[in-house]
Design a protein around this motif. Structure first.
Motif, PDB file in Angstrom:
ATOM      1  N   SER A  66     -28.886  76.281  39.750  1.00 35.68           N
ATOM      2  CA  SER A  66     -28.556  76.746  38.393  1.00 35.68           C
ATOM      3  C   SER A  66     -29.534  77.814  37.908  1.00 35.68           C
ATOM      4  O   SER A  66     -29.571  78.127  36.719  1.00 35.68           O
ATOM      5  CB  SER A  66     -28.586  75.574  37.407  1.00 35.68           C
ATOM      6  OG  SER A  66     -27.765  74.549  37.855  1.00 35.68           O
ATOM      7  N   ASN A  97     -32.357  62.868  24.251  1.00 41.11           N
ATOM      8  CA  ASN A  97     -30.960  62.953  23.806  1.00 41.11           C
ATOM      9  C   ASN A  97     -30.585  61.738  22.965  1.00 41.11           C
ATOM     10  O   ASN A  97     -29.696  61.811  22.129  1.00 41.11           O
ATOM     11  CB  ASN A  97     -30.031  63.021  25.031  1.00 41.11           C
ATOM     12  CG  ASN A  97     -30.258  64.297  25.843  1.00 41.11           C
ATOM     13  OD1 ASN A  97     -30.164  65.397  25.294  1.00 41.11           O
ATOM     14  ND2 ASN A  97     -30.568  64.158  27.122  1.00 41.11           N
ATOM     15  N   THR A 116     -28.521  65.807  18.507  1.00 39.42           N
ATOM     16  CA  THR A 116     -27.861  67.058  18.853  1.00 39.42           C
ATOM     17  C   THR A 116     -28.328  68.087  17.814  1.00 39.42           C
ATOM     18  O   THR A 116     -27.984  67.926  16.658  1.00 39.42           O
ATOM     19  CB  THR A 116     -26.319  66.933  18.758  1.00 39.42           C
ATOM     20  OG1 THR A 116     -25.946  65.689  19.332  1.00 39.42           O
ATOM     21  CG2 THR A 116     -25.630  68.062  19.457  1.00 39.42           C
ATOM     22  N   LYS A 159     -32.358  73.937  29.202  1.00 42.34           N
ATOM     23  CA  LYS A 159     -31.372  74.217  30.256  1.00 42.34           C
ATOM     24  C   LYS A 159     -31.369  73.094  31.296  1.00 42.34           C
ATOM     25  O   LYS A 159     -30.308  72.629  31.721  1.00 42.34           O
ATOM     26  CB  LYS A 159     -31.684  75.579  30.904  1.00 42.34           C
ATOM     27  CG  LYS A 159     -30.648  75.976  31.902  1.00 42.34           C
ATOM     28  CD  LYS A 159     -30.647  77.444  32.249  1.00 42.34           C
ATOM     29  CE  LYS A 159     -29.574  77.704  33.305  1.00 42.34           C
ATOM     30  NZ  LYS A 159     -29.757  78.944  34.039  1.00 42.34           N
ATOM     31  N   GLN A 162     -29.500  70.139  30.007  1.00 45.29           N
ATOM     32  CA  GLN A 162     -28.047  70.332  30.024  1.00 45.29           C
ATOM     33  C   GLN A 162     -27.483  70.156  31.437  1.00 45.29           C
ATOM     34  O   GLN A 162     -26.487  69.455  31.636  1.00 45.29           O
ATOM     35  CB  GLN A 162     -27.710  71.735  29.479  1.00 45.29           C
ATOM     36  CG  GLN A 162     -26.261  71.890  29.076  1.00 45.29           C
ATOM     37  CD  GLN A 162     -25.868  70.950  27.942  1.00 45.29           C
ATOM     38  OE1 GLN A 162     -26.545  70.893  26.921  1.00 45.29           O
ATOM     39  NE2 GLN A 162     -24.810  70.185  28.131  1.00 45.29           N
ATOM     40  N   VAL A 163     -28.150  70.788  32.404  1.00 41.81           N
ATOM     41  CA  VAL A 163     -27.658  70.734  33.799  1.00 41.81           C
ATOM     42  C   VAL A 163     -27.664  69.290  34.305  1.00 41.81           C
ATOM     43  O   VAL A 163     -26.672  68.804  34.864  1.00 41.81           O
ATOM     44  CB  VAL A 163     -28.537  71.639  34.717  1.00 41.81           C
ATOM     45  CG1 VAL A 163     -28.217  71.400  36.190  1.00 41.81           C
ATOM     46  CG2 VAL A 163     -28.349  73.111  34.357  1.00 41.81           C
ATOM     47  N   LYS A 165     -27.932  66.416  32.522  1.00 38.73           N
ATOM     48  CA  LYS A 165     -27.095  65.526  31.700  1.00 38.73           C
ATOM     49  C   LYS A 165     -25.623  65.629  32.136  1.00 38.73           C
ATOM     50  O   LYS A 165     -24.949  64.611  32.310  1.00 38.73           O
ATOM     51  CB  LYS A 165     -27.255  65.922  30.225  1.00 38.73           C
ATOM     52  CG  LYS A 165     -26.649  64.944  29.241  1.00 38.73           C
ATOM     53  CD  LYS A 165     -27.310  65.069  27.877  1.00 38.73           C
ATOM     54  CE  LYS A 165     -26.796  66.222  27.071  1.00 38.73           C
ATOM     55  NZ  LYS A 165     -25.546  65.985  26.366  1.00 38.73           N
ATOM     56  N   ASP A 166     -25.149  66.858  32.345  1.00 42.07           N
ATOM     57  CA  ASP A 166     -23.750  67.062  32.763  1.00 42.07           C
ATOM     58  C   ASP A 166     -23.505  66.479  34.150  1.00 42.07           C
ATOM     59  O   ASP A 166     -22.483  65.848  34.400  1.00 42.07           O
ATOM     60  CB  ASP A 166     -23.400  68.563  32.766  1.00 42.07           C
ATOM     61  CG  ASP A 166     -23.384  69.137  31.355  1.00 42.07           C
ATOM     62  OD1 ASP A 166     -23.434  68.342  30.394  1.00 42.07           O
ATOM     63  OD2 ASP A 166     -23.337  70.373  31.222  1.00 42.07           O
ATOM     64  N   PHE A 167     -24.461  66.712  35.062  1.00 43.40           N
ATOM     65  CA  PHE A 167     -24.332  66.189  36.423  1.00 43.40           C
ATOM     66  C   PHE A 167     -24.273  64.654  36.389  1.00 43.40           C
ATOM     67  O   PHE A 167     -23.402  64.033  37.009  1.00 43.40           O
ATOM     68  CB  PHE A 167     -25.520  66.680  37.272  1.00 43.40           C
ATOM     69  CG  PHE A 167     -25.625  66.029  38.616  1.00 43.40           C
ATOM     70  CD1 PHE A 167     -24.819  66.428  39.672  1.00 43.40           C
ATOM     71  CD2 PHE A 167     -26.542  65.002  38.835  1.00 43.40           C
ATOM     72  CE1 PHE A 167     -24.920  65.815  40.923  1.00 43.40           C
ATOM     73  CE2 PHE A 167     -26.646  64.384  40.086  1.00 43.40           C
ATOM     74  CZ  PHE A 167     -25.829  64.801  41.126  1.00 43.40           C
ATOM     75  N   ALA A 169     -23.474  62.676  33.975  1.00 40.51           N
ATOM     76  CA  ALA A 169     -22.275  62.161  33.292  1.00 40.51           C
ATOM     77  C   ALA A 169     -21.145  62.001  34.308  1.00 40.51           C
ATOM     78  O   ALA A 169     -20.374  61.036  34.253  1.00 40.51           O
ATOM     79  CB  ALA A 169     -21.871  63.109  32.165  1.00 40.51           C
ATOM     80  N   ARG A 170     -21.097  62.930  35.269  1.00 38.77           N
ATOM     81  CA  ARG A 170     -20.055  62.838  36.315  1.00 38.77           C
ATOM     82  C   ARG A 170     -20.325  61.674  37.267  1.00 38.77           C
ATOM     83  O   ARG A 170     -19.448  61.261  38.011  1.00 38.77           O
ATOM     84  CB  ARG A 170     -19.965  64.160  37.097  1.00 38.77           C
ATOM     85  CG  ARG A 170     -19.532  65.344  36.223  1.00 38.77           C
ATOM     86  CD  ARG A 170     -19.111  66.539  37.068  1.00 38.77           C
ATOM     87  NE  ARG A 170     -20.197  67.136  37.810  1.00 38.77           N
ATOM     88  CZ  ARG A 170     -21.060  68.037  37.320  1.00 38.77           C
ATOM     89  NH1 ARG A 170     -20.955  68.452  36.063  1.00 38.77           N
ATOM     90  NH2 ARG A 170     -22.014  68.529  38.081  1.00 38.77           N
TER      91      ARG A 170
END
Ligand code: UDP
Length: 248
Positions: A66, A97, A116, A159, A162-163, A165-167, A169-170
């Motif tokens: 990323s 978070n 947030t 950043k 975000q990277v 957290k998104d990973f 979550a999946r």
């Protein structure tokens, strides 16, 4: 190049850093020692170094992909990470978070309150001073970093959050908070160092809110290494698992 561990140059609470024949490359060894509360609570957790190195390597690879600069070069074998040498900055950069841990002991947030945008907090990394919370002006006055570097650290940290957290979550994992550390590489660039593992992050199962991190050790609960293994199993792809012989 044949990278061998040479002289020990740094020993932390859970990792050792060794010189190699390349002055800009070090080997970070992830040990099985586990500590909490400024090192007051100590134990050995068999295979912790194995899992933490594999988990950190995976996160570093995702971050590199990323565009984040990290010290990671490659995992030589579980426990041994080939890394760029950094001059470390004594700041623990904590991103939150969801409210948990010391934040609830210090401020009137309610448990699991969501933030947030996320909160970034910096602590001075010092057992002697018990990692006190620090601000930009104090960090500047102590000569830890320039104002520009502090801005880079905060931007990069958001950043990274975000990277990951998104990973996660999946993978069915919530990412309440984590701690990272930065250093400067040979070009004086701010670079992510240290580790990203269940020792330095909170990970909760998305469905059950089951704790999958060092909080189990802090609270004296059982199943600590099983939780670390669970994180590794969830985040690694089949190729990684085969390579490192991790069984589901
Ligand atoms: N953390 C860490 N090292 C420290 C302090 C905190 O890795 O010396 C991590 C911790 O695992 C958590 C986050 O930073 O993911 C926030 O920790 P907190 O301030 O809540 O402290 P704790 O309750 O863990 O003492």
């Amino acid at each position: 190049m044949n990278h061998q561990k040479l002289e020990l140059i740094y020993q932390g609470k859970a990792k050792d850093v060794y010189k190699t024949d390349d002055p800009e490359v070090v080997i970070v060894e992830f040990r099985d020692d586990i500590t909490a509360g400024d090192g007051e609570k100590k134990d050995i957790l068999i295979n912790k170094g194995y899992y933490n190195s594999i988990i950190s390597a995976k996160f570093f690879e995702i971050l590199e992909a990323s565009g984040i600069k990290t010290q990671y070069i490659e995992l030589l074998e579980p426990g041994l990470m080939l890394s760029h040498r950094l001059e470390m900055i004594p700041l623990e950069v904590i991103t939150r978070n969801i409210a948990a841990g010391s934040l609830l002991r210090k401020f009137p947030f309610h448990e699991k309150q969501e933030f947030t945008p996320p909160i970034i907090q910096m602590d001075y990394k010092s057992d002697e001073f018990h990692d006190p919370m620090i601000n930009d002006d104090i960090a500047l006055a102590l000569g830890f970093a320039t104002r520009e570097e502090l801005e880079t650290i905060k931007k990069t940290t958001l950043k990274i959050n975000q990277v990951i957290k998104d990973f996660l979550a999946r993978k069915g994992i919530i990412f309440p908070d984590f701690k990272i550390e930065y250093g400067r590489n040979y070009k004086n660039e701010i670079t992510l160092g240290d580790e990203i593992s269940p020792d330095s992050c909170r990970f909760w199962d998305m469905k059950t809110c089951e704790v999958l991190d060092k909080d189990l050790f802090r609270k004296g609960e059982s199943g600590v290494i099983n939780a670390y293994q669970e994180v590794a199993t969830r985040i690694l792809d089949e190729e990684d698992k085969e390579k490192w012989n991790i069984k589901d």
